[in-house]
Design a protein around this motif. Structure first.
Motif, PDB file in Angstrom:
ATOM      1  N   GLY A  51       0.813  -1.220   0.000  1.00  0.00           N
ATOM      2  CA  GLY A  51       0.000   0.000   0.000  1.00  0.00           C
ATOM      3  C   GLY A  51       0.841   1.263   0.000  1.00  0.00           C
ATOM      4  N   TYR A  52       2.120   1.153   0.343  1.00  0.00           N
ATOM      5  CA  TYR A  52       2.896   2.380   0.541  1.00  0.00           C
ATOM      6  C   TYR A  52       3.403   2.987  -0.766  1.00  0.00           C
ATOM      7  CZ  TYR A  52       7.397  -0.014  -0.059  1.00  0.00           C
ATOM      8  OH  TYR A  52       8.460  -0.689  -0.565  1.00  0.00           O
ATOM      9  N   ILE A  53       3.246   2.250  -1.849  1.00  0.00           N
ATOM     10  CA  ILE A  53       3.564   2.848  -3.155  1.00  0.00           C
ATOM     11  C   ILE A  53       2.237   2.905  -3.911  1.00  0.00           C
ATOM     12  CG2 ILE A  53       4.906   2.634  -5.285  1.00  0.00           C
ATOM     13  CD1 ILE A  53       6.931   0.916  -3.658  1.00  0.00           C
ATOM     14  N   ILE A 106      10.229  -4.617 -10.809  1.00  0.00           N
ATOM     15  CA  ILE A 106      11.157  -5.621 -10.257  1.00  0.00           C
ATOM     16  C   ILE A 106      11.405  -5.406  -8.771  1.00  0.00           C
ATOM     17  CG2 ILE A 106      13.218  -4.287 -10.922  1.00  0.00           C
ATOM     18  CD1 ILE A 106      14.561  -7.016 -11.616  1.00  0.00           C
ATOM     19  N   GLN A 107      11.333  -4.140  -8.331  1.00  0.00           N
ATOM     20  CA  GLN A 107      11.553  -3.761  -6.928  1.00  0.00           C
ATOM     21  C   GLN A 107      12.828  -4.396  -6.356  1.00  0.00           C
ATOM     22  OE1 GLN A 107      10.139  -1.332  -5.529  1.00  0.00           O
ATOM     23  NE2 GLN A 107       8.481  -0.933  -6.936  1.00  0.00           N
ATOM     24  N   SER A 108      12.703  -5.014  -5.192  1.00  0.00           N
ATOM     25  CA  SER A 108      13.916  -5.465  -4.499  1.00  0.00           C
ATOM     26  C   SER A 108      14.644  -6.614  -5.185  1.00  0.00           C
ATOM     27  CB  SER A 108      13.568  -5.913  -3.087  1.00  0.00           C
ATOM     28  OG  SER A 108      13.568  -4.806  -2.248  1.00  0.00           O
ATOM     29  N   ILE A 109      13.986  -7.267  -6.150  1.00  0.00           N
ATOM     30  CA  ILE A 109      14.693  -8.359  -6.842  1.00  0.00           C
ATOM     31  C   ILE A 109      15.908  -7.789  -7.575  1.00  0.00           C
ATOM     32  CG2 ILE A 109      14.449 -10.185  -8.586  1.00  0.00           C
ATOM     33  CD1 ILE A 109      11.418 -10.192  -7.861  1.00  0.00           C
ATOM     34  N   ILE A 169      18.784  -5.361   2.070  1.00  0.00           N
ATOM     35  CA  ILE A 169      17.903  -4.387   2.714  1.00  0.00           C
ATOM     36  C   ILE A 169      18.144  -3.041   2.030  1.00  0.00           C
ATOM     37  CG2 ILE A 169      17.703  -5.552   4.957  1.00  0.00           C
ATOM     38  CD1 ILE A 169      19.948  -3.705   5.980  1.00  0.00           C
ATOM     39  N   ASN A 170      17.200  -2.113   2.189  1.00  0.00           N
ATOM     40  CA  ASN A 170      17.303  -0.869   1.425  1.00  0.00           C
ATOM     41  C   ASN A 170      18.606  -0.107   1.675  1.00  0.00           C
ATOM     42  OD1 ASN A 170      14.830  -1.577   0.534  1.00  0.00           O
ATOM     43  ND2 ASN A 170      13.808   0.352   1.073  1.00  0.00           N
ATOM     44  N   ALA A 171      19.039  -0.034   2.965  1.00  0.00           N
ATOM     45  CA  ALA A 171      20.263   0.732   3.247  1.00  0.00           C
ATOM     46  C   ALA A 171      21.427   0.156   2.442  1.00  0.00           C
ATOM     47  CB  ALA A 171      20.577   0.687   4.738  1.00  0.00           C
ATOM     48  N   ALA A 217       5.608   7.697  -8.360  1.00  0.00           N
ATOM     49  CA  ALA A 217       4.850   7.436  -7.134  1.00  0.00           C
ATOM     50  C   ALA A 217       5.814   7.181  -5.963  1.00  0.00           C
ATOM     51  CB  ALA A 217       3.930   6.232  -7.327  1.00  0.00           C
ATOM     52  N   GLU A 218       6.872   6.427  -6.256  1.00  0.00           N
ATOM     53  CA  GLU A 218       7.785   6.080  -5.173  1.00  0.00           C
ATOM     54  C   GLU A 218       8.653   7.264  -4.763  1.00  0.00           C
ATOM     55  OE1 GLU A 218       9.446   2.158  -5.969  1.00  0.00           O
ATOM     56  OE2 GLU A 218      10.444   2.335  -4.017  1.00  0.00           O
ATOM     57  N   LEU A 219       8.984   8.083  -5.764  1.00  0.00           N
ATOM     58  CA  LEU A 219       9.830   9.243  -5.476  1.00  0.00           C
ATOM     59  C   LEU A 219       9.062  10.261  -4.635  1.00  0.00           C
ATOM     60  CD1 LEU A 219      12.666  10.279  -6.147  1.00  0.00           C
ATOM     61  CD2 LEU A 219      11.684  11.501  -8.076  1.00  0.00           C
ATOM     62  N   GLY A 274      18.388   7.075  -8.121  1.00  0.00           N
ATOM     63  CA  GLY A 274      18.807   5.975  -8.995  1.00  0.00           C
ATOM     64  C   GLY A 274      18.303   4.645  -8.478  1.00  0.00           C
ATOM     65  N   TYR A 275      18.391   4.463  -7.164  1.00  0.00           N
ATOM     66  CA  TYR A 275      17.914   3.216  -6.552  1.00  0.00           C
ATOM     67  C   TYR A 275      16.415   3.024  -6.812  1.00  0.00           C
ATOM     68  CZ  TYR A 275      15.794   0.420  -2.901  1.00  0.00           C
ATOM     69  OH  TYR A 275      15.003  -0.485  -2.244  1.00  0.00           O
ATOM     70  N   ILE A 276      15.660   4.099  -6.666  1.00  0.00           N
ATOM     71  CA  ILE A 276      14.207   3.976  -6.888  1.00  0.00           C
ATOM     72  C   ILE A 276      13.909   3.671  -8.364  1.00  0.00           C
ATOM     73  CG2 ILE A 276      12.005   5.254  -6.818  1.00  0.00           C
ATOM     74  CD1 ILE A 276      13.012   6.618  -4.273  1.00  0.00           C
ATOM     75  N   MET A 336      15.076 -13.075   1.602  1.00  0.00           N
ATOM     76  CA  MET A 336      13.625 -13.051   1.797  1.00  0.00           C
ATOM     77  C   MET A 336      13.241 -12.174   2.980  1.00  0.00           C
ATOM     78  SD  MET A 336      12.546 -14.678  -0.728  1.00  0.00           S
ATOM     79  CE  MET A 336      10.847 -15.087  -0.394  1.00  0.00           C
ATOM     80  N   TYR A 337      13.804 -10.986   3.035  1.00  0.00           N
ATOM     81  CA  TYR A 337      13.566 -10.064   4.146  1.00  0.00           C
ATOM     82  C   TYR A 337      13.828 -10.805   5.450  1.00  0.00           C
ATOM     83  CZ  TYR A 337      11.283  -7.673   0.290  1.00  0.00           C
ATOM     84  OH  TYR A 337      11.026  -7.116  -0.917  1.00  0.00           O
ATOM     85  N   ASP A 338      12.953 -10.615   6.431  1.00  0.00           N
ATOM     86  CA  ASP A 338      13.242 -11.283   7.709  1.00  0.00           C
ATOM     87  C   ASP A 338      12.673 -12.701   7.771  1.00  0.00           C
ATOM     88  OD1 ASP A 338      11.032  -9.661   7.496  1.00  0.00           O
ATOM     89  OD2 ASP A 338      10.792  -9.412   9.652  1.00  0.00           O
TER      90      ASP A 338
HETATM   91  N1  GLU Z   1      11.556   0.310  -3.939  1.00  0.00           N
HETATM   92  C1  GLU Z   1      11.110  -0.356  -2.775  1.00  0.00           C
HETATM   93  C2  GLU Z   1      11.514   0.435  -1.536  1.00  0.00           C
HETATM   94  O1  GLU Z   1      12.597   0.880  -1.456  1.00  0.00           O
HETATM   95  C3  GLU Z   1      11.671  -1.725  -2.764  1.00  0.00           C
HETATM   96  C4  GLU Z   1      11.224  -2.517  -1.615  1.00  0.00           C
HETATM   97  C5  GLU Z   1      11.188  -3.974  -1.863  1.00  0.00           C
HETATM   98  O2  GLU Z   1      10.866  -4.468  -2.946  1.00  0.00           O
HETATM   99  O3  GLU Z   1      11.472  -4.650  -0.884  1.00  0.00           O
HETATM  100  O4  GLU Z   1      10.740   0.636  -0.649  1.00  0.00           O
END
Ligand code: GLU
Length: 463
Positions: free
Chosen positions: A26-28, A62-65, A113-115, A159-161, A190-192, A242-244
């Protein structure tokens, strides 16, 4: 006849369809409007065959992939030690967008992770590159991996920016910690953009299968990701992809993987198959609910868990013997028994060690501790057959050459049956001469040992 695999993949999709829990990201804004009924799966073999089912043409971001592949590019552009100075490889157990750095080193915990991903992104091209230059490099590389021209989804990017405060916060934190050298805003933009590249499951499966194929694209044959980076990327995908939920994922499904908030997941089983699934609704850890179910089914039905021990080293060596008789110059009395050691499959340390043990067993003088040993202490010739060996790893190669050196030093003649030359003698300066001959098959080996006109009576004996 039609292949049963596409039918099976359709079943994989239908089996997961009833699972309707979870929420779209929902956040994007744009992702929040995704059609949650879409579902797809694709599977690409390391020799380039693609199978897919469901909405396999539907594109999503593709997001985090992307993080897995951009990590590979950063290693290529900057070098692994330099990347490791900036980004760690420890699973964090935290949410993907946590504002945190590793306490002792000030580095982001890992590149998934994003950082860590923003830091990794900033290493592409160079510290002062613009977002456009970096994204151009990434887009070209991802397009080569997918095998078609990919594009940034501008609506997702905008939207994400618009709501990038958290990622911008991460950028500034990285800058303050000395992890990012250039402009943190450029790195985050660039990351976004990198996350907003559109793909479908077929693109992702092909990208994953390039990882499985040691970085060589299965269709074009082009080497895209260096070997060293592939190993690094797959390791980090395994522990942090796979995140956490990484621990649950590895124990249940057992495939190095990466997921993204648009609902995609890739899995890359080294040396075997690349998979990709898509369904937009996510569980509380950010992984696609139906995607996880599809991966679980693929893994259990197809035995894809990387910790499943499918082949035990024992099968890789076979000992037999050839009795040679009736040679032209000594027609009747000449009988010679020649041991044959036959290696099979992709031989690694365990197979080479097995061969060593078999040789020692046959050639050492008979030993009461080792019943049946020393059967061939008097054999003058030995045959090593690599006819059924598909490949030799580095360590296997070295162990086998050392065995060859020792057999030669003991005055034995070696005949190596190696039609495709998997054993590399020359690199290691083992000379091919009268005491060491490479031949194409057993008949040639027999003629070489016994002379023309000899016959062979063979018996086999597994060891
Ligand atoms: N662009 C997304 C973000 O930074 C990627 C998050 C994801 O796919 O885990 O929030």
């Amino acid at each position: 006849m039609k292949s049963p695999i596409p039918d099976y993949l359709r079943q994989v999709v239908e089996n997961a369809r009833p699972a309707d829990s979870g929420e779209v990201a929902g956040y994007i804004e744009v992702l929040a409007k995704a059609d949650a009924s879409k579902m797809a799966v694709a599977l690409a073999t390391v020799d380039g065959k693609m199978y897919s089912a469901g909405d396999d043409e539907v594109e999503f971001s593709i997001q985090s992939i992307s993080k897995a592949f951009v990590y590979a590019l950063a290693i290529q552009d900057t070098g692994l030690p330099q990347v490791l100075e900036k980004v760690g490889v420890e699973p964090s157990g935290d949410a993907f967008n946590k504002l945190s750095l590793q306490r002792s080193t000030n580095r982001p915990m890992n590149p998934m992770i994003n950082a860590g991903a923003i830091a990794t992104h900033s290493l592409i091209v160079g510290p002062n590159a613009t977002a456009e230059q970096r994204v151009d490099r990434i887009l070209k590389a991802l397009s080569r991996l997918a095998g078609r021209q990919l594009r940034v989804d501008e609506a997702v990017y905008e939207a994400e920016l618009k709501d990038a405060n958290r990622n911008m916060g991460l950028g500034y934190m990285l800058k303050a910690a000395g992890i990012i050298d250039g402009d943190p805003q450029e790195a985050v933009r660039g990351y976004i953009r990198q996350c907003s590249i559109n793909v479908n499951v077929r693109d992702l499966a092909m990208m994953a299968s390039t990882l499985c194929n040691a970085g060589v694209h299965p269709v074009s044959g082009e080497g895209i990701i260096p070997h060293q980076s592939v190993r690094q990327v797959l390791s980090v995908m395994t522990t942090c992809g796979m995140y956490d939920a990484a621990g649950d994922w590895v124990s249940n499904i057992g495939i190095p993987a990466k997921s993204g908030v648009a609902g995609g997941i890739i899995g890359a089983l080294p040396g075997q198959v690349g998979i990709a699934v898509f369904s937009p609704k996510l569980d509380e850890r950010g992984n696609s609910v139906r995607g996880v179910i599809m991966c679980e089914k693929l893994s259990s039905d197809m035995g894809l868990h990387m910790m499943d021990i499918s082949q035990v080293a024992r099968a890789t060596v076979r000992t037999s013997a050839m009795t040679i008789t009736g040679c032209a110059d000594q027609p009747h009395e000449y009988v010679q028994e020649v041991p044959i050691f036959d290696l099979r499959g992709a031989v690694r340390f365990a197979g080479a060690e097995r061969l060593t043990r078999a040789i020692v067993h046959e050639f050492s003088s008979s030993d009461t501790e080792d019943p049946g040993s020393g059967r061939y202490t008097n054999a003058r010739a030995v045959i090593l057959s690599f006819r059924d060996a598909y490949s030799l790893s580095d360590v296997a190669q070295r162990i086998i050459l050392e065995n060859i050196r020792r057999l030669r030093a003991a005055g034995r003649n070696l005949v190596v049956v190696d039609p495709t030359r998997v054993l590399k003698l020359h690199g290691d300066h083992v000379p091919e001469d009268n005491a060491l001959r490479v031949v194409r098959d057993l008949a040639e080996a027999r003629r070489y040992i016994g002379g023309t006109g000899c016959r062979a009576v063979s018996y086999s004996d597994s060891w």
